[in-house]
Design a protein around this motif. Structure first.
Motif, PDB file in Angstrom:
ATOM      1  N   PHE A  37       0.710  -1.252   0.051  1.00 55.56           N
ATOM      2  CA  PHE A  37       0.024   0.016   0.119  1.00 55.56           C
ATOM      3  C   PHE A  37       0.833   1.177   0.069  1.00 55.56           C
ATOM      4  O   PHE A  37       0.397   2.323  -0.384  1.00 55.56           O
ATOM      5  N   VAL A  38       2.162   1.153   0.571  1.00 53.77           N
ATOM      6  CA  VAL A  38       3.045   2.334   0.732  1.00 53.77           C
ATOM      7  C   VAL A  38       4.458   2.058   0.034  1.00 53.77           C
ATOM      8  O   VAL A  38       4.684   0.999  -0.029  1.00 53.77           O
ATOM      9  N   THR A  39       4.669   3.213  -0.730  1.00 53.02           N
ATOM     10  CA  THR A  39       5.949   3.053  -1.390  1.00 53.02           C
ATOM     11  C   THR A  39       7.362   3.422  -0.433  1.00 53.02           C
ATOM     12  O   THR A  39       7.067   4.363   0.336  1.00 53.02           O
ATOM     13  N   THR A  40       8.345   3.041  -0.943  1.00 53.71           N
ATOM     14  CA  THR A  40       9.558   3.838  -0.526  1.00 53.71           C
ATOM     15  C   THR A  40      10.106   4.601  -1.586  1.00 53.71           C
ATOM     16  O   THR A  40      10.284   4.083  -2.712  1.00 53.71           O
ATOM     17  N   ALA A  41       9.991   6.080  -1.233  1.00 55.82           N
ATOM     18  CA  ALA A  41      10.195   7.026  -2.393  1.00 55.82           C
ATOM     19  C   ALA A  41      10.717   8.388  -1.914  1.00 55.82           C
ATOM     20  O   ALA A  41      10.876   8.343  -0.596  1.00 55.82           O
ATOM     21  N   THR A  42      10.933   9.325  -2.831  1.00 60.76           N
ATOM     22  CA  THR A  42      11.376  10.494  -2.503  1.00 60.76           C
ATOM     23  C   THR A  42      10.239  11.541  -2.940  1.00 60.76           C
ATOM     24  O   THR A  42      10.019  11.444  -4.385  1.00 60.76           O
ATOM     25  N   LEU A  43       9.969  12.434  -2.372  1.00 65.16           N
ATOM     26  CA  LEU A  43       9.099  13.725  -2.474  1.00 65.16           C
ATOM     27  C   LEU A  43      10.107  14.919  -2.762  1.00 65.16           C
ATOM     28  O   LEU A  43      10.865  15.002  -1.786  1.00 65.16           O
ATOM     29  N   SER A  44      10.164  15.136  -3.783  1.00 66.25           N
ATOM     30  CA  SER A  44      11.160  16.360  -4.176  1.00 66.25           C
ATOM     31  C   SER A  44      10.561  17.646  -4.558  1.00 66.25           C
ATOM     32  O   SER A  44       9.674  17.557  -5.188  1.00 66.25           O
ATOM     33  N   GLY A  45      11.462  18.669  -4.655  1.00 71.07           N
ATOM     34  CA  GLY A  45      10.914  19.664  -5.005  1.00 71.07           C
ATOM     35  C   GLY A  45      11.987  21.115  -5.002  1.00 71.07           C
ATOM     36  O   GLY A  45      13.213  20.716  -4.575  1.00 71.07           O
ATOM     37  N   LYS A  46      11.711  22.142  -5.426  1.00 66.45           N
ATOM     38  CA  LYS A  46      12.474  23.367  -5.320  1.00 66.45           C
ATOM     39  C   LYS A  46      11.693  24.464  -4.880  1.00 66.45           C
ATOM     40  O   LYS A  46      10.435  24.592  -5.377  1.00 66.45           O
ATOM     41  N   LEU A  47      12.299  25.442  -4.333  1.00 66.28           N
ATOM     42  CA  LEU A  47      11.559  26.567  -3.934  1.00 66.28           C
ATOM     43  C   LEU A  47      12.015  27.843  -4.463  1.00 66.28           C
ATOM     44  O   LEU A  47      13.498  28.130  -4.639  1.00 66.28           O
ATOM     45  N   HIS A  48      11.259  28.569  -4.994  1.00 63.46           N
ATOM     46  CA  HIS A  48      11.702  30.107  -5.716  1.00 63.46           C
ATOM     47  C   HIS A  48      10.731  31.111  -5.335  1.00 63.46           C
ATOM     48  O   HIS A  48       9.388  31.075  -5.164  1.00 63.46           O
ATOM     49  N   GLY A  49      11.431  32.198  -5.093  1.00 65.09           N
ATOM     50  CA  GLY A  49      10.769  33.379  -5.040  1.00 65.09           C
ATOM     51  C   GLY A  49      10.929  34.257  -6.339  1.00 65.09           C
ATOM     52  O   GLY A  49      11.956  34.666  -6.500  1.00 65.09           O
ATOM     53  N   GLY A  50       9.799  34.221  -7.191  1.00 64.49           N
ATOM     54  CA  GLY A  50       9.825  34.797  -8.383  1.00 64.49           C
ATOM     55  C   GLY A  50      10.870  33.711  -8.999  1.00 64.49           C
ATOM     56  O   GLY A  50      10.684  32.554  -9.076  1.00 64.49           O
ATOM     57  N   ASN A  51      11.931  34.390  -9.774  1.00 64.34           N
ATOM     58  CA  ASN A  51      12.921  33.470 -10.347  1.00 64.34           C
ATOM     59  C   ASN A  51      14.059  33.070  -9.631  1.00 64.34           C
ATOM     60  O   ASN A  51      15.159  32.632 -10.121  1.00 64.34           O
ATOM     61  N   GLN A  52      14.088  33.491  -7.969  1.00 69.49           N
ATOM     62  CA  GLN A  52      15.352  33.274  -7.454  1.00 69.49           C
ATOM     63  C   GLN A  52      15.021  32.195  -6.460  1.00 69.49           C
ATOM     64  O   GLN A  52      14.024  31.941  -5.864  1.00 69.49           O
ATOM     65  N   PRO A  53      16.003  31.456  -6.400  1.00 67.23           N
ATOM     66  CA  PRO A  53      16.158  29.972  -5.141  1.00 67.23           C
ATOM     67  C   PRO A  53      16.020  30.905  -3.822  1.00 67.23           C
ATOM     68  O   PRO A  53      16.714  31.660  -3.627  1.00 67.23           O
ATOM     69  N   VAL A  54      15.171  30.053  -3.110  1.00 64.56           N
ATOM     70  CA  VAL A  54      15.403  30.278  -1.752  1.00 64.56           C
ATOM     71  C   VAL A  54      15.794  29.331  -0.963  1.00 64.56           C
ATOM     72  O   VAL A  54      15.390  28.020  -1.146  1.00 64.56           O
ATOM     73  N   VAL A  55      16.915  29.881  -0.207  1.00 60.28           N
ATOM     74  CA  VAL A  55      17.691  28.771   0.415  1.00 60.28           C
ATOM     75  C   VAL A  55      17.631  29.037   1.900  1.00 60.28           C
ATOM     76  O   VAL A  55      17.527  30.283   2.353  1.00 60.28           O
ATOM     77  N   GLY A  56      17.667  27.872   2.696  1.00 62.17           N
ATOM     78  CA  GLY A  56      17.430  28.173   4.156  1.00 62.17           C
ATOM     79  C   GLY A  56      15.860  28.046   4.617  1.00 62.17           C
ATOM     80  O   GLY A  56      15.973  28.449   5.871  1.00 62.17           O
TER      81      GLY A  56
END
Length: 738
Positions: A37-56
């Motif tokens: 019923f459940v998988t072992t996997a990775t939920l991934s993504g990236k965070l951007h404010g406008g076109n700028q990456p948001v770090v931290g």
């Protein structure tokens, strides 16, 4: 999307569609042999404010609350964005897990051992971080949100969290969001959960959540029930508005601090609504202030108070935050009069029907008054010369195309307590005009009911007892008793009232007591609403077949074009559209007396903008009233200029206060006659008619035309209701949330 044959499933459509569109090449999945019923996997993504990456930034994974609208969510995992704004969560398979872990890490397990919520809905919220990539400090006002579907499929997601995907999520699920706790939650009822899942489908019509961009169109193709060929619907979201809202948020996010000038402008002018008009009427926003507010909270305020309290200065101040180099293009080049987001659904397809007489009319043509079923699917009977019974899913996928010219020029569709769809036809067959019962569960025409050789049906309604009512162009109101049950009604069509051949009836609705409310829009007698109620007073002159008629006349009623039943109140709007604002633009509040069947009629003191030539009203789950405008003004109350853009909807609270925009001065060419929720073509090419609200809070509006081939959806703008209306009447939930 490939062509497919559609099947029904109450909760499958939104989640399945979302999982398909969220998946991306960055996701990895391994099936657990211990618990498939459940998988072992990775939920991934990236965070951007406008076109700028948001770090931290801190990214948190929550399970949606299940004890009420905006109820407390459960934290499952947490992580921090690193280089390029990237983040990930590891989903592990733990047999028998029952809920959130005792210690919060970047790993999580779905609660397969839970009996109450074994596969919860999940969402991500991110806060803070360095938003300009300069290392100049944390911006606590930066915040982002995205809903990702069920826990069991969350690890297939690869998302771009930015302002666009936040706007798409909040627009679609605003009625389920609590700005104080910043949590998403639905009530324990099946329809509340259904509404939430249907909202997920709307997200994927508004934005590409993997790319982080607003969609300009979505093509939805299927072979609908009743058709022998495929049909394509094109969903056109209001991408200019999505980008505009995203750019306004980015103006604050892309500064180094929540105390920046841009953030101050946003927080000052994103005015909170009155909680009484929202899905959470007891909410208290006092804890949210300029020192701790973030852009997700500001976005909620903009969407739930879309005209900024009628303040042109606030609307203009927010619009001024956007410059020509804004990150999300294109966006509206003129300040809008509201922040609502719409989607238009149109089709160029015809269908060959397997039940009925095929016509050459396009799918979704002549949709005047949509009706919503228990799953949130939208039904419409065409008033066009080609006829047709149409159904689309909550995200616009064609589900039914049937009957064709058999129901040529039909009256609006009505849905009974068992989900059967009823339509009438202006075309006589077998020496009679007829009502047709379409069994939506069996996807077939179940029965045809003759109502007379001169009885052309003009409108239909159903009640909470399984009865079906109809009105005719000859002023007759009739009934099919217990028609919602399978098989034949208990009795044939019977007359309940003969109100005069000069009467004109286009809308009617039953209340929770089974009383029927019918407005008369006859030009020669423009001030009457009839109430038909069950009675044993057989000696009365207005008595027929178990019902008696009460006539409500008042100078406050003027062409009552539309009727809507809420809690302890019946609403109508004056719809002539040819008089002065003081005559034509008013709301009428009818307070019925259930014992005497008389009523007092009052008129809202607010002359709402855009209330011109009204063509139908609806009540949402907070007893707010929505009206469709056929011939609205063209002035823009924000800019003070004429734009040629129509105002499709206007809204007023149960207390009689304007929620739609009005001019600050209340006078002049751009005063009280030009406010409302404003949309450009293709949303209203001719004029709006017959609004209907679903269990997500979307407002569906038809065109006031027999030839227009589209239907418009205002995303999440209303408080959710129980559907169909007959079921709400049966449960005494008219004007309340499910």
């Amino acid at each position: 999307m490939s062509v497919m044959k559609m099947t029904r499933g109450p909760l499958a459509l939104g989640a399945a569609s979302l999982a398909l569109l969220l998946s991306g090449c960055g996701a990895t999945t391994t099936t657990s042999t211990a618990n498939p019923f459940v998988t072992t996997a990775t939920l991934s993504g990236k965070l951007h404010g406008g076109n700028q990456p948001v770090v931290g930034a801190t990214v948190s994974l929550y399970a949606v609350g299940t004890t009420g609208y905006g109820s407390a969510a459960t934290l499952y995992a947490q992580t921090t964005t690193v280089a390029y704004g990237s983040f990930s969560f590891n989903q592990t398979a733990i047999t028998g897990a029952t809920g959130a872990p005792s210690s919060i890490t970047s790993s999580y397990a779905c609660p397969t051992g839970s009996t109450t919520n074994p596969d919860p809905q999940m969402y991500l919220i991110a806060k803070g971080g360095e938003t300009q990539g300069t290392g100049n400090g944390n911006n606590s006002a930066a915040a982002f949100i995205i809903a990702i579907g069920k826990c069991s499929t969350a690890a297939s997601a690869n998302v771009d969290m930015n302002e666009v995907t936040s706007v798409a999520t909040m627009a679609a699920l605003q009625q389920y969001f609590n700005p104080v706790t910043e949590s998403l939650g639905y009530a324990s009822s099946t329809q509340s959960q259904q509404g939430y899942v249907n909202g997920l489908a709307a997200i994927t019509n508004l934005a590409d959540v993997t790319a982080g961009t607003a969609k300009t169109s979505v093509t939805l193709s299927a072979t609908p029930t009743g058709s022998t060929n495929a049909v394509t619907v094109t969903a056109t979201p209001e991408f200019n508005q999505v980008n505009l809202l995203a750019n306004i948020l980015a103006a604050c996010v892309n500064t180094t601090s929540n105390t920046s000038t841009n953030c101050g402008t946003l927080f000052t002018n994103a005015v909170a609504p009155s909680a009484s008009v929202t899905s959470q009427p007891s909410a208290d926003y006092s804890s949210i202030n300029a020192t701790n507010e973030d852009v997700v909270q500001a976005l909620y305020f903009m969407l739930t108070n879309p005209a900024a309290g009628g303040s042109a200065s606030s609307m203009n101040a927010l619009y001024a935050l956007v410059n020509a180099q804004a990150p999300f293009q294109p966006y509206y080049t003129t300040a809008p009069t509201d922040w609502t987001v719409a989607i238009s659904y149109a089709s160029a397809s015809t269908c060959t029907v397997s039940s009925g007489t095929t016509s050459t009319q396009k799918f979704l043509t002549g949709v005047n008054a949509p009706a919503i079923d228990a799953q949130g699917n939208v039904w419409a009977a065409s008033v066009g010369t080609g006829g047709g019974l149409f159904e689309i899913s909550p995200n616009g996928t064609p589900l039914t195309c049937a009957l064709g010219a058999t129901v040529k020029g039909t009256s609006p569709a009505a849905i009974d307590i068992n989900g059967n769809v009823w339509v009438g036809s202006t075309v006589a067959a077998n020496s009679s005009y007829n009502l047709y019962k379409w069994n939506s569960m069996n996807s077939a025409l179940e029965s045809t009911w003759p109502i007379g050789s001169t009885a052309v049906p003009s409108t239909l309604a159903t009640d909470g007892n399984g009865n079906v009512f109809y009105a005719t162009t000859g002023g007759v109101v009739g009934e099919l008793v217990s028609a919602a049950t399978s098989g034949a009604p208990v009795t044939a069509a019977q007359t309940l009232a003969s109100l005069g051949s000069s009467r004109t009836f286009y809308f009617m609705q039953a209340d929770a007591s089974g009383n029927l409310w019918i407005p008369d829009v006859t030009a020669s007698n423009p001030s009457s609403i009839f109430e038909l109620f069950s009675s044993t007073n057989t000696s009365g002159s207005t008595y027929e077949n178990g019902y008696e008629t009460s006539t409500i006349s008042s100078s406050n009623l003027y062409f009552p074009y539309g009727i809507a039943v809420g809690q302890n109140m019946v609403y109508s709007s004056n719809g002539a559209g040819s008089g002065s604002p003081g005559v034509s633009y008013r709301w009428s509040f009818i307070t019925p007396d259930s014992s005497t069947h008389t009523a007092s009629v009052t008129t809202s003191s607010v002359e709402l903008g855009g209330n011109y030539s009204v063509r139908g009203v609806a009540v949402d789950g907070a007893n707010n009233v929505w009206q469709a405008n056929n011939n609205p003004g063209t002035g823009n109350w924000v800019t003070g200029t004429s734009t040629g853009i129509g105002y499709g909807l206007a809204e007023i609270s149960a207390a009689g206060n304007a929620i739609s925009a009005t001019s600050a001065s209340g006078t002049g060419a751009y005063g009280t006659n030009t406010g409302g929720f404003q949309k450009p073509s293709p949303f209203f090419s001719i004029g709006a008619r017959g609004p209907a609200i679903d269990s997500t809070g979307n407002v569906w509006v038809g065109q006031n035309s027999a030839s227009a081939a589209n239907i418009t959806e205002y995303i999440g703008a209303a408080v959710p209701v129980m559907t169909p209306l007959a079921a709400a009447a049966q449960s005494n939930l008219l004007g309340q949330k499910p």
